[in-house]
Write a protein that holds these residues in place. Sequence first.
Motif, PDB file in Angstrom:
ATOM      1  N   PHE A  99       0.683  -1.266  -0.055  1.00 14.79           N
ATOM      2  CA  PHE A  99       0.003  -0.018  -0.172  1.00 14.79           C
ATOM      3  C   PHE A  99       1.147   1.309   0.011  1.00 14.79           C
ATOM      4  CE2 PHE A  99      -3.340  -3.005   1.481  1.00 14.79           C
ATOM      5  CZ  PHE A  99      -4.167  -2.745   0.461  1.00 14.79           C
ATOM      6  N   ALA A 100       1.971   1.099   0.606  1.00 17.77           N
ATOM      7  CA  ALA A 100       2.815   2.349   0.567  1.00 17.77           C
ATOM      8  C   ALA A 100       3.402   2.481  -0.617  1.00 17.77           C
ATOM      9  CB  ALA A 100       4.013   2.117   1.670  1.00 17.77           C
ATOM     10  N   SER A 101       3.778   1.462  -1.551  1.00 21.87           N
ATOM     11  CA  SER A 101       4.204   1.936  -2.832  1.00 21.87           C
ATOM     12  C   SER A 101       3.179   2.501  -3.663  1.00 21.87           C
ATOM     13  CB  SER A 101       5.087   0.669  -3.254  1.00 21.87           C
ATOM     14  OG  SER A 101       4.935  -0.247  -2.801  1.00 21.87           O
ATOM     15  N   ILE A 102       2.041   1.922  -3.455  1.00 22.36           N
ATOM     16  CA  ILE A 102       0.768   2.612  -4.314  1.00 22.36           C
ATOM     17  C   ILE A 102       0.683   3.902  -4.296  1.00 22.36           C
ATOM     18  CG2 ILE A 102      -1.688   2.514  -4.430  1.00 22.36           C
ATOM     19  CD1 ILE A 102      -1.646  -0.183  -4.491  1.00 22.36           C
ATOM     20  N   TYR A 103       0.982   4.527  -2.803  1.00 19.62           N
ATOM     21  CA  TYR A 103       0.864   6.018  -2.786  1.00 19.62           C
ATOM     22  C   TYR A 103       2.382   6.546  -2.806  1.00 19.62           C
ATOM     23  CZ  TYR A 103      -3.744   5.344  -0.487  1.00 19.62           C
ATOM     24  OH  TYR A 103      -5.042   5.127  -0.500  1.00 19.62           O
ATOM     25  N   GLY A 104       3.261   5.940  -3.610  1.00 19.19           N
ATOM     26  CA  GLY A 104       4.506   6.396  -3.864  1.00 19.19           C
ATOM     27  C   GLY A 104       5.373   6.625  -2.807  1.00 19.19           C
ATOM     28  N   LEU A 105       5.322   5.935  -1.784  1.00 21.05           N
ATOM     29  CA  LEU A 105       6.340   6.136  -0.722  1.00 21.05           C
ATOM     30  C   LEU A 105       7.634   5.058  -0.927  1.00 21.05           C
ATOM     31  CD1 LEU A 105       4.105   6.210   2.503  1.00 21.05           C
ATOM     32  CD2 LEU A 105       5.196   8.105   1.457  1.00 21.05           C
ATOM     33  N   LYS A 106       8.583   5.622  -0.745  1.00 19.52           N
ATOM     34  CA  LYS A 106       9.855   4.666  -1.254  1.00 19.52           C
ATOM     35  C   LYS A 106      10.941   4.739  -0.156  1.00 19.52           C
ATOM     36  CE  LYS A 106      10.043   6.824  -5.415  1.00 19.52           C
ATOM     37  NZ  LYS A 106      10.009   7.142  -7.029  1.00 19.52           N
ATOM     38  N   GLY A 107      11.567   3.755  -0.285  1.00 20.91           N
ATOM     39  CA  GLY A 107      13.081   3.979   0.331  1.00 20.91           C
ATOM     40  C   GLY A 107      12.758   4.079   1.847  1.00 20.91           C
ATOM     41  N   LYS A 108      13.683   5.165   2.378  1.00 19.99           N
ATOM     42  CA  LYS A 108      13.709   5.419   3.767  1.00 19.99           C
ATOM     43  C   LYS A 108      12.375   5.852   4.293  1.00 19.99           C
ATOM     44  CE  LYS A 108      16.747   7.936   6.643  1.00 19.99           C
ATOM     45  NZ  LYS A 108      17.339   9.084   6.677  1.00 19.99           N
ATOM     46  N   LYS A 109      11.780   6.906   3.498  1.00 19.53           N
ATOM     47  CA  LYS A 109      10.563   7.465   4.030  1.00 19.53           C
ATOM     48  C   LYS A 109       9.350   6.404   4.309  1.00 19.53           C
ATOM     49  CE  LYS A 109       7.367  10.759   4.070  1.00 19.53           C
ATOM     50  NZ  LYS A 109       7.362  11.411   5.520  1.00 19.53           N
ATOM     51  N   GLN A 110       9.385   5.317   3.174  1.00 21.90           N
ATOM     52  CA  GLN A 110       8.513   4.180   3.372  1.00 21.90           C
ATOM     53  C   GLN A 110       8.823   3.448   4.568  1.00 21.90           C
ATOM     54  OE1 GLN A 110       8.440   0.172   1.507  1.00 21.90           O
ATOM     55  NE2 GLN A 110       7.455   1.201   0.124  1.00 21.90           N
ATOM     56  N   LYS A 111      10.162   3.224   4.802  1.00 23.18           N
ATOM     57  CA  LYS A 111      10.524   2.498   6.089  1.00 23.18           C
ATOM     58  C   LYS A 111       9.931   2.978   7.432  1.00 23.18           C
ATOM     59  CE  LYS A 111      14.312  -0.361   7.819  1.00 23.18           C
ATOM     60  NZ  LYS A 111      15.599   0.114   8.405  1.00 23.18           N
ATOM     61  N   GLU A 112      10.294   4.218   7.274  1.00 22.77           N
ATOM     62  CA  GLU A 112       9.704   5.079   8.599  1.00 22.77           C
ATOM     63  C   GLU A 112       8.518   5.166   8.809  1.00 22.77           C
ATOM     64  OE1 GLU A 112      12.491   8.970   8.338  1.00 22.77           O
ATOM     65  OE2 GLU A 112      10.455   9.537   8.412  1.00 22.77           O
ATOM     66  N   ARG A 113       7.412   5.166   7.852  1.00 23.06           N
ATOM     67  CA  ARG A 113       6.138   5.392   7.824  1.00 23.06           C
ATOM     68  C   ARG A 113       5.670   4.175   8.252  1.00 23.06           C
ATOM     69  NH1 ARG A 113       3.617   9.022   9.627  1.00 23.06           N
ATOM     70  NH2 ARG A 113       1.673   8.146   8.735  1.00 23.06           N
ATOM     71  N   LEU A 114       6.266   3.068   7.859  1.00 18.87           N
ATOM     72  CA  LEU A 114       5.602   1.702   8.089  1.00 18.87           C
ATOM     73  C   LEU A 114       6.054   1.273   9.511  1.00 18.87           C
ATOM     74  CD1 LEU A 114       6.304  -0.338   5.120  1.00 18.87           C
ATOM     75  CD2 LEU A 114       6.549  -1.687   7.214  1.00 18.87           C
TER      76      LEU A 114
END
Lengths: 242, 345
Positions: A99-114
């Motif tokens: 779901f994060a990548s569908i909203y365009g969250l990548k890499g470090k930012k994705q990990k952080e939000r996760l």
Amino acid sequence: MNTVIQVSSVSKSFGTHHVLEEISLNVEKNEIYGLLGPSGAGKTTIVKMIAGIETPTKGSIQVLDTFMPNLYNMTRIGFMAQSDALYTELSGKENLEFFASIYGLKGKKQKERLEHTASLVNLTDFLKKPVHQYSGGMKRRLSLAAALLHEPEILILDEPTVGIDPVLRQSIWNELYKLSEAGTTILVTTHVMDEAEKCGKLGMLRDGRLIASGSPKELKESTSSATIEDAFLYYGGVRHEN
Amino acid sequence: MRTRALVKRIIRQFIRDKRTLAMMFLAPLFILTLVNLVFSGNEYEPEIAVISDQVQLTELLEKTDEAFITYENSKIAAVDIEDEKLDAIVKINPPSTTITLEGSNPTANKAVMVTVEKALKSLNPENNQQISMKTEIDYLHGSAEMESFDYIGPFLIGFFIFFFVFLIAGVSFLRERTTGTLERLLATPMRRWEMVAGYVLGFGVFTIIQSAIIVSFAIYVLDIMMAGSIWFVILITLMLAVTALSLGTLLSAFAKNELQMIQFIPLVVVPQVFFSGLFNIETMADWLQPLSYLMPLTYGGQAIRDVMIQGGGWSQVYDEVLILAGFSLLFMVLNVLALKKHRKL
């Protein structure tokens, strides 16, 4: 103008079946707006239209001053469906990653939000487990985390606390208050009367009509009822006399 | 890229689902092997009694084929044929020759006729005191060793790939709808075409592997006849798989549950068997024939056969490959439109 969600005279019918009739409601910024009503009242249909999945048969819906449905607006809305829309073969982490990548969250930012959303719903220790091993409550929490990933301005939750134990329900509500204070507008549906008390503003829905709206306190006072349930009965009864 | 996220997710899900993986990769191999065993069993060897006054002739016949056994007494032969020890009795009393067939087994009948015909042919030139002339049998395609499996195998490869991909892709896409995840995806900014493309690409990865496995297995293990290049066969089966994939996901929009998806098999998959070249289209009723043009398997089966039996190259198969690509594109576009039912945007 701080109105974030504006529903204007919306009707919705599926074939000859009228689900909603002439619904108008406004949700202000930072507000926690609760849609209260029994199942079959049309709560899910309203939130789906606001989320942009369904389109009204009549009337219009504006979210953040844009008519829905609108794809760009969908990136600003977090939606948690009534059924746990999760991929059970995958682990909790893999679901969130998707779901994060569908909203365009990548890499470090994705990990952080996760990590942030997972700890918010107390699932950090279970992220590696496949979702089919999750309990009902865990699935609900994972769904909530998925809706929060992209830091939406508007959060739409369809029956978010079904099957969640009271302690956790309290912590989820605390989190919703925090989000609301931080500027998130929250629209939540529920059929549980006591949960409705927690909302800043309530809309009472019965048989596809909005029978009353206002703060829980206002609704109780104007009907001189002790509980929300009594107020609901009062308004529901009035409509029957017509 | 949202499509990439979807592709990654599908691959992850698929790898978890070991049983479906096995169904996609191993089930076709299993069935192909079975068909191979059934169709390339040993040739039927008939037992034929020869009864004749001319000892010379019976000896000659016995020499030409092991099938012939000289009987002195027609009564014993009659008993033996009754007991199914014999398949036929050939009585040669010039100028008349009578053949009595046991007759209950068509395979045996055919084998007898072929054997007798062959034997008489090879005897004839000498009997007529003509110049010894060898009968030569030429094969334009295939050879004397060609088995039925070599002929139907190419079609079966295409069919099984089509069948399994259709079912698995259709059910997966359907499940996206029934579990509510489709709705969840539609609440995201993901576009409908991105979703369809994600599905085609995600499953596409597995169909590439599947095509390669099945084709290699048929050629190297089952030793099916292979006149052309394996790469063309893989290309064609892949195109066929993508067609099945896009058709399966499209039709899943019209099914409410898995069982209803399976109900499409007799409607969509089975008719293709009849029209796709396994049976002779020319002998069908005239009004029925045009239907074969609507079946993706017609083109896939034809192209695979062109390559495997006739050794065709790109110039023989490019039109079929393009038609299959056209089918896939059409089904994908229709699917994007069908998803409108769930979200207008």
